[in-house]
Design an enzyme around this catalytic site. Structure first.
Site, short mmCIF file in Angstrom:
data_model
loop_
_atom_site.label_atom_id
_atom_site.label_comp_id
_atom_site.label_asym_id
_atom_site.label_seq_id
_atom_site.Cartn_x
_atom_site.Cartn_y
_atom_site.Cartn_z
N GLU A 170 48.81 -44.90 -30.08
CA GLU A 170 49.60 -45.27 -31.26
C GLU A 170 50.90 -44.46 -31.33
O GLU A 170 51.72 -44.69 -32.21
CB GLU A 170 48.77 -45.10 -32.54
CG GLU A 170 48.57 -43.68 -33.03
CD GLU A 170 47.66 -42.82 -32.15
OE1 GLU A 170 47.23 -43.29 -31.08
OE2 GLU A 170 47.43 -41.67 -32.53
N HIS A 191 46.68 -40.84 -27.03
CA HIS A 191 47.13 -41.42 -28.32
C HIS A 191 47.98 -42.68 -28.10
O HIS A 191 49.21 -42.60 -28.09
CB HIS A 191 47.99 -40.39 -29.07
CG HIS A 191 47.21 -39.35 -29.79
ND1 HIS A 191 46.87 -39.46 -31.11
CD2 HIS A 191 46.68 -38.19 -29.36
CE1 HIS A 191 46.18 -38.40 -31.48
NE2 HIS A 191 46.05 -37.61 -30.43
N ARG A 204 45.82 -31.91 -27.27
CA ARG A 204 44.52 -31.23 -27.36
C ARG A 204 43.38 -32.20 -27.07
O ARG A 204 42.41 -32.33 -27.83
CB ARG A 204 44.34 -30.57 -28.73
CG ARG A 204 45.28 -29.40 -28.95
CD ARG A 204 45.01 -28.65 -30.23
NE ARG A 204 45.23 -29.47 -31.40
CZ ARG A 204 46.43 -29.80 -31.86
NH1 ARG A 204 47.52 -29.37 -31.23
NH2 ARG A 204 46.56 -30.53 -32.93
N CYS A 217 41.19 -40.31 -28.88
CA CYS A 217 41.22 -38.85 -28.94
C CYS A 217 40.08 -38.30 -29.82
O CYS A 217 38.92 -38.41 -29.42
CB CYS A 217 42.59 -38.35 -29.36
SG CYS A 217 42.85 -36.66 -28.82
N1 GLN Z 1 40.95 -31.60 -30.17
C1 GLN Z 1 40.78 -32.49 -31.26
C2 GLN Z 1 39.32 -32.53 -31.71
O1 GLN Z 1 38.51 -31.83 -31.22
C3 GLN Z 1 41.24 -33.88 -30.92
C4 GLN Z 1 42.74 -33.91 -30.80
C5 GLN Z 1 43.37 -35.22 -31.11
O2 GLN Z 1 42.76 -36.15 -31.66
N2 GLN Z 1 44.65 -35.31 -30.80
O3 GLN Z 1 39.00 -33.26 -32.60
#
Ligand code: GLN
Length: 197
Positions: A172, A170, A134, A77
């Site tokens: 984890e 994610h 996100r 992410c």
């Molecule tokens: N949107 C986040 C970012 O721009 C990442 C989100 C996440 O790691 N769950 O860093």
């Protein structure tokens, strides 16, 4: 084998727990010298702008770039964003280690978070239940990059480039240890430090 988890911000504790569950020594990393003893590194999800800012403050950007050039590194992410070569934003510090273009917050405000089952190349058994928060997506990848998983609409959410792995979701936050095992296999095949097993 010793795997470090970048512990500046975000979901690092959860990664450490997953690694310990598969019997791997896992340590938190906050300072450049702590990279020296690692065989592999995970950069967790969280907020990539915060991770970039803290990494700059702690003098970690260049040491992390050197590490990702030489040793297995997996970004999840925000970690995927941090590993990418291009995120379309010049001001945000990134490592630029992987030949991918990443769109941060690709799902916009309406779909903040969702879960879905993915077919991931190289994983056997049931589909992988992936948690997206996100999340970013990969919008372009060099020919040296293998696409491991796509959403139903075709958008790329997991890639591998040699020793480097990146996932938009994610791993984890579930009970599924398969991707952590894949990463540990990459670390083993790349060659551990002398005396490690
Ligand atoms: N949107 C986040 C970012 O721009 C990442 C989100 C996440 O790691 N769950 O860093």
């Amino acid at each position: 084998m010793i795997i470090g988890v970048l512990a500046l911000q975000g979901a690092f504790i959860e990664h450490i727990k997953m690694l310990r569950r598969i019997g791997v020594e896992a340590v938190e990393v906050r300072l450049p010298y702590q990279l020296d003893r690692l065989d592999g590194l995970i950069i967790p999800g969280g907020e990539s702008t915060t991770i970039g800012k803290l990494a700059t403050e702690y003098g970690l950007i260049e040491p992390l770039r050197r590490f990702a050039r030489a040793k297995p590194t997996w970004g999840t992410c925000a970690g995927m964003i941090f590993l990418a070569k291009d995120i379309g934003i010049d001001e945000q510090p990134i490592l630029g280690a992987m030949d991918i273009t990443v769109d941060r917050n690709a799902f916009g405000r309406q779909i903040d978070s969702f879960e879905t089952d993915l077919e991931i190349s190289g994983l056997t058994g049931a589909p992988y239940h992936a948690v997206f928060i996100r999340a970013p997506v990969v919008t372009a990848a060099d020919s040296a990059v293998d696409v491991l998983a796509r959403l139903d609409d075709g958008r790329i959410v997991a890639v591998r480039q040699g020793r480097l792995l990146a996932t938009a979701f994610h791993p984890e936050l579930t009970d599924d240890l398969r991707l952590h095992s894949v990463f540990c296999d990459i670390v083993k095949r790349t060659g551990l430090s002398p005396g490690r097993e």
